[in-house]
Scaffold this motif. Structure first.
Motif, PDB file in Angstrom:
ATOM      1  N   VAL A   1       0.743  -1.239  -0.093  1.00  0.00           N
ATOM      2  CA  VAL A   1      -0.025   0.201  -0.040  1.00  0.00           C
ATOM      3  C   VAL A   1       1.033   1.043  -0.090  1.00  0.00           C
ATOM      4  O   VAL A   1       1.718   1.524   1.147  1.00  0.00           O
ATOM      5  CB  VAL A   1      -0.812  -0.021   1.293  1.00  0.00           C
ATOM      6  CG1 VAL A   1      -1.700   1.343   1.299  1.00  0.00           C
ATOM      7  CG2 VAL A   1      -1.860  -1.086   1.562  1.00  0.00           C
ATOM      8  N   GLU A   2       1.046   1.883  -1.138  1.00  0.00           N
ATOM      9  CA  GLU A   2       1.946   2.905  -1.224  1.00  0.00           C
ATOM     10  C   GLU A   2       1.532   4.355  -0.593  1.00  0.00           C
ATOM     11  O   GLU A   2       0.387   4.618  -1.138  1.00  0.00           O
ATOM     12  CB  GLU A   2       2.377   3.106  -2.622  1.00  0.00           C
ATOM     13  CG  GLU A   2       3.604   4.285  -3.039  1.00  0.00           C
ATOM     14  CD  GLU A   2       3.994   4.107  -4.383  1.00  0.00           C
ATOM     15  OE1 GLU A   2       4.910   4.853  -4.543  1.00  0.00           O
ATOM     16  OE2 GLU A   2       3.447   3.469  -5.103  1.00  0.00           O
ATOM     17  N   VAL A   3       2.353   5.016   0.144  1.00  0.00           N
ATOM     18  CA  VAL A   3       1.847   6.348   0.421  1.00  0.00           C
ATOM     19  C   VAL A   3       3.331   7.254   0.584  1.00  0.00           C
ATOM     20  O   VAL A   3       4.318   6.619   0.194  1.00  0.00           O
ATOM     21  CB  VAL A   3       1.453   6.271   2.088  1.00  0.00           C
ATOM     22  CG1 VAL A   3       0.241   5.491   2.221  1.00  0.00           C
ATOM     23  CG2 VAL A   3       2.785   5.614   3.079  1.00  0.00           C
ATOM     24  N   PRO A   4       3.129   8.560   0.688  1.00  0.00           N
ATOM     25  CA  PRO A   4       4.129   9.400   0.446  1.00  0.00           C
ATOM     26  C   PRO A   4       5.203   9.307   1.812  1.00  0.00           C
ATOM     27  O   PRO A   4       6.518  10.063   1.475  1.00  0.00           O
ATOM     28  CB  PRO A   4       3.535  10.675   0.148  1.00  0.00           C
ATOM     29  CG  PRO A   4       2.297  10.661   0.836  1.00  0.00           C
ATOM     30  CD  PRO A   4       1.829   9.251   0.844  1.00  0.00           C
ATOM     31  N   SER A   5       4.894   9.032   2.681  1.00  0.00           N
ATOM     32  CA  SER A   5       5.872   9.215   4.164  1.00  0.00           C
ATOM     33  C   SER A   5       5.743   8.310   4.958  1.00  0.00           C
ATOM     34  O   SER A   5       4.508   7.653   4.989  1.00  0.00           O
ATOM     35  CB  SER A   5       5.723  10.507   4.381  1.00  0.00           C
ATOM     36  OG  SER A   5       4.195  10.728   5.061  1.00  0.00           O
ATOM     37  N   TYR A   6       6.463   8.304   5.796  1.00  0.00           N
ATOM     38  CA  TYR A   6       6.120   7.076   7.296  1.00  0.00           C
ATOM     39  C   TYR A   6       5.022   7.836   8.072  1.00  0.00           C
ATOM     40  O   TYR A   6       4.640   6.910   8.816  1.00  0.00           O
ATOM     41  CB  TYR A   6       7.603   6.944   7.758  1.00  0.00           C
ATOM     42  CG  TYR A   6       8.262   5.993   7.099  1.00  0.00           C
ATOM     43  CD1 TYR A   6       7.826   4.480   7.072  1.00  0.00           C
ATOM     44  CD2 TYR A   6       9.453   6.219   6.406  1.00  0.00           C
ATOM     45  CE1 TYR A   6       8.756   3.530   6.389  1.00  0.00           C
ATOM     46  CE2 TYR A   6      10.404   5.348   5.794  1.00  0.00           C
ATOM     47  CZ  TYR A   6       9.814   4.102   5.840  1.00  0.00           C
ATOM     48  OH  TYR A   6      10.607   3.139   5.033  1.00  0.00           O
ATOM     49  N   SER A   7       4.838   9.024   8.070  1.00  0.00           N
ATOM     50  CA  SER A   7       3.943   9.797   8.995  1.00  0.00           C
ATOM     51  C   SER A   7       2.591   9.108   8.495  1.00  0.00           C
ATOM     52  O   SER A   7       1.604   8.731   9.228  1.00  0.00           O
ATOM     53  CB  SER A   7       4.028  11.158   9.090  1.00  0.00           C
ATOM     54  OG  SER A   7       3.739  11.879   7.738  1.00  0.00           O
ATOM     55  N   ALA A   8       2.403   8.997   6.967  1.00  0.00           N
ATOM     56  CA  ALA A   8       1.172   8.531   6.464  1.00  0.00           C
ATOM     57  C   ALA A   8       0.938   7.081   6.795  1.00  0.00           C
ATOM     58  O   ALA A   8       0.133   6.506   6.933  1.00  0.00           O
ATOM     59  CB  ALA A   8       1.360   8.768   5.081  1.00  0.00           C
ATOM     60  N   CYS A   9       2.237   6.342   6.817  1.00  0.00           N
ATOM     61  CA  CYS A   9       1.951   5.004   7.219  1.00  0.00           C
ATOM     62  C   CYS A   9       1.475   4.658   8.590  1.00  0.00           C
ATOM     63  O   CYS A   9       0.744   3.740   8.660  1.00  0.00           O
ATOM     64  CB  CYS A   9       3.467   4.368   7.006  1.00  0.00           C
ATOM     65  SG  CYS A   9       4.000   3.683   5.530  1.00  0.00           S
ATOM     66  N   ILE A  10       1.903   5.401   9.405  1.00  0.00           N
ATOM     67  CA  ILE A  10       1.546   5.408  10.778  1.00  0.00           C
ATOM     68  C   ILE A  10      -0.047   5.404  10.702  1.00  0.00           C
ATOM     69  O   ILE A  10      -0.692   5.105  11.656  1.00  0.00           O
ATOM     70  CB  ILE A  10       2.231   6.264  11.561  1.00  0.00           C
ATOM     71  CG1 ILE A  10       3.783   5.858  11.736  1.00  0.00           C
ATOM     72  CG2 ILE A  10       1.693   6.159  13.187  1.00  0.00           C
ATOM     73  CD1 ILE A  10       4.178   4.455  12.117  1.00  0.00           C
ATOM     74  N   SER A  11      -0.538   6.674  10.154  1.00  0.00           N
ATOM     75  CA  SER A  11      -1.790   7.091  10.219  1.00  0.00           C
ATOM     76  C   SER A  11      -2.749   5.665   9.736  1.00  0.00           C
ATOM     77  O   SER A  11      -3.643   5.455  10.168  1.00  0.00           O
ATOM     78  CB  SER A  11      -2.014   8.096   9.092  1.00  0.00           C
ATOM     79  OG  SER A  11      -1.615   9.428   9.867  1.00  0.00           O
ATOM     80  N   ASP A  12      -2.025   5.172   8.524  1.00  0.00           N
ATOM     81  CA  ASP A  12      -2.807   3.877   7.775  1.00  0.00           C
ATOM     82  C   ASP A  12      -3.023   2.842   8.841  1.00  0.00           C
ATOM     83  O   ASP A  12      -3.735   1.927   8.967  1.00  0.00           O
ATOM     84  CB  ASP A  12      -2.051   3.565   6.649  1.00  0.00           C
ATOM     85  CG  ASP A  12      -2.720   4.434   5.420  1.00  0.00           C
ATOM     86  OD1 ASP A  12      -3.414   5.576   5.665  1.00  0.00           O
ATOM     87  OD2 ASP A  12      -2.324   4.281   4.309  1.00  0.00           O
ATOM     88  N   LEU A  13      -1.744   2.529   9.540  1.00  0.00           N
ATOM     89  CA  LEU A  13      -1.532   1.485  10.534  1.00  0.00           C
ATOM     90  C   LEU A  13      -2.627   1.670  11.514  1.00  0.00           C
ATOM     91  O   LEU A  13      -3.314   0.761  11.940  1.00  0.00           O
ATOM     92  CB  LEU A  13      -0.286   1.486  11.042  1.00  0.00           C
ATOM     93  CG  LEU A  13       0.206   0.241  11.976  1.00  0.00           C
ATOM     94  CD1 LEU A  13      -0.192  -0.989  11.374  1.00  0.00           C
ATOM     95  CD2 LEU A  13       1.430   0.424  12.533  1.00  0.00           C
ATOM     96  N   LYS A  14      -2.735   2.731  12.011  1.00  0.00           N
ATOM     97  CA  LYS A  14      -3.690   3.040  13.217  1.00  0.00           C
ATOM     98  C   LYS A  14      -5.054   2.986  12.729  1.00  0.00           C
ATOM     99  O   LYS A  14      -6.117   2.337  13.387  1.00  0.00           O
ATOM    100  CB  LYS A  14      -3.609   4.351  13.817  1.00  0.00           C
ATOM    101  CG  LYS A  14      -2.317   4.546  14.813  1.00  0.00           C
ATOM    102  CD  LYS A  14      -2.167   6.246  15.211  1.00  0.00           C
ATOM    103  CE  LYS A  14      -0.855   6.276  15.907  1.00  0.00           C
ATOM    104  NZ  LYS A  14      -0.641   7.524  16.374  1.00  0.00           N
ATOM    105  N   ALA A  15      -5.456   3.136  11.401  1.00  0.00           N
ATOM    106  CA  ALA A  15      -6.728   3.207  10.956  1.00  0.00           C
ATOM    107  C   ALA A  15      -7.130   1.620  10.481  1.00  0.00           C
ATOM    108  O   ALA A  15      -8.189   1.620   9.912  1.00  0.00           O
ATOM    109  CB  ALA A  15      -6.858   4.037   9.761  1.00  0.00           C
ATOM    110  N   GLY A  16      -6.198   0.749  10.590  1.00  0.00           N
ATOM    111  CA  GLY A  16      -6.236  -0.317   9.845  1.00  0.00           C
ATOM    112  C   GLY A  16      -6.281  -0.508   8.487  1.00  0.00           C
ATOM    113  O   GLY A  16      -6.563  -1.785   7.720  1.00  0.00           O
ATOM    114  N   LYS A  17      -5.676   0.212   7.550  1.00  0.00           N
ATOM    115  CA  LYS A  17      -5.502   0.110   6.317  1.00  0.00           C
ATOM    116  C   LYS A  17      -4.353  -0.655   5.975  1.00  0.00           C
ATOM    117  O   LYS A  17      -4.456  -1.197   4.825  1.00  0.00           O
ATOM    118  CB  LYS A  17      -5.469   1.561   5.658  1.00  0.00           C
ATOM    119  CG  LYS A  17      -6.616   2.419   6.027  1.00  0.00           C
ATOM    120  CD  LYS A  17      -6.543   3.992   5.351  1.00  0.00           C
ATOM    121  CE  LYS A  17      -7.773   4.781   5.231  1.00  0.00           C
ATOM    122  NZ  LYS A  17      -7.604   5.987   4.753  1.00  0.00           N
ATOM    123  N   VAL A  18      -3.371  -0.677   6.860  1.00  0.00           N
ATOM    124  CA  VAL A  18      -2.102  -1.609   6.658  1.00  0.00           C
ATOM    125  C   VAL A  18      -2.026  -2.302   7.876  1.00  0.00           C
ATOM    126  O   VAL A  18      -2.586  -2.063   8.958  1.00  0.00           O
ATOM    127  CB  VAL A  18      -0.806  -0.874   6.279  1.00  0.00           C
ATOM    128  CG1 VAL A  18      -1.131  -0.172   4.942  1.00  0.00           C
ATOM    129  CG2 VAL A  18      -0.678  -0.108   7.181  1.00  0.00           C
TER     130      VAL A  18
END
Length: 267
Positions: free
Chosen positions: A166-183
């Motif tokens: 699941v591609e995102v522009p930054s690690y902060s975006a990764c963390i948001s997606d992890l918390k939201a259950g998207k990854v």
């Protein structure tokens, strides 16, 4: 072939010298009065742009130390992973100190001083996750992929683990997606993960690579690279590296290394 007259040869020489100058032949950071240094703006503990516009973190402190040893004034600019080679190659920055792992592919485009630290790739998951104990357990899971980062390659390509990226522009975006259950997981250098670990997110603590953090510099700047390496050596010898690592990561629980890393060499 057309033979050049004396005047023609002179004109050709002038044009050649102008071309070499335009290409930055022989340029070095040691000739600069002010260094422009690329750092991350969104990685807690490493490079974070605060509300007041100032940058803070381990990489920022390392860059500040190196610039001081070089006797240079400096300013920081935000440099995401996807832009690190570009800004060095086009000359808009002089150095990049931004969790920039040294790889063979990157060394075909830019040069590296250091490494100034050897991190290890690990995996971050939600605190309640019990089924992911190591990188192999990521099979079939959604793994965050940051544009411009090679971390996902260590999982999908080098270890042949069938993850869904699941591609995102930054690690902060990764963390948001992890918390939201998207990854389901974020896998990258443990120092990066340490800055994001909270009561809701945990590091698996199953490292599986060595990530050599280098100081990015324009290709061909041998003198600048050697000066950077000398500064890094002094940073460890005078105890500054240990103080900075403890300042930013002592509470993370990671096993930190306080000895001078083995340098890549500037040749």
């Amino acid at each position: 072939m057309v033979a050049l007259t004396g005047r023609g040869r002179s004109i050709a020489l002038v044009l050649l010298l102008a071309l070499l100058s335009a290409c930055g032949a022989g340029s070095t950071i040691l000739d600069k009065d002010v260094l422009v240094i690329g750092v991350k703006p969104d990685q807690p503990g490493l490079g974070m742009k605060n509300a007041d516009g100032e940058f803070a973190g381990f990489d920022v402190d390392v860059a500040t130390y190196i610039a001081g040893k070089l006797g240079k004034s400096f300013r920081f600019v935000a440099t995401p992973s996807s832009e690190r080679e570009k800004v060095l190659m086009d000359g808009s920055v002089d150095l990049v100190v931004a969790t920039y792992s040294i790889t063979a592919e990157r060394k075909t485009k830019v040069a590296f001083g250091g490494p100034y630290y050897v991190a290890h790739q690990d995996t971050l998951v939600r605190a309640g996750e019990s089924a992911i104990a190591n990188v192999r357990d990521l099979k079939g899971r959604n793994l965050c992929q940051v544009t411009g980062s090679n971390s996902w390659r260590r999982v999908k390509e080098e270890r042949k683990i069938a993850v869904k990226l699941v591609e995102v522009p930054s690690y902060s975006a990764c963390i948001s997606d992890l918390k939201a259950g998207k990854v389901d997981a974020v896998s990258t250098d443990d120092l990066i993960l340490a800055g994001f670990a909270t009561e809701d997110l945990k590091i698996v603590n199953a490292p599986f690579t060595d990530e050599r953090y280098g100081v990015g510099i324009q290709a061909g700047d041998l003198d600048g690279c050697e000066a950077v390496n000398k500064a890094i050596t002094e940073m460890y010898q005078d105890g500054t590296a240990k103080k900075l690592l403890q300042k930013w990561f002592a509470k993370s629980g990671l096993a930190l290394t306080f000895t001078v890393p083995q340098f890549e060499g500037c040749g």
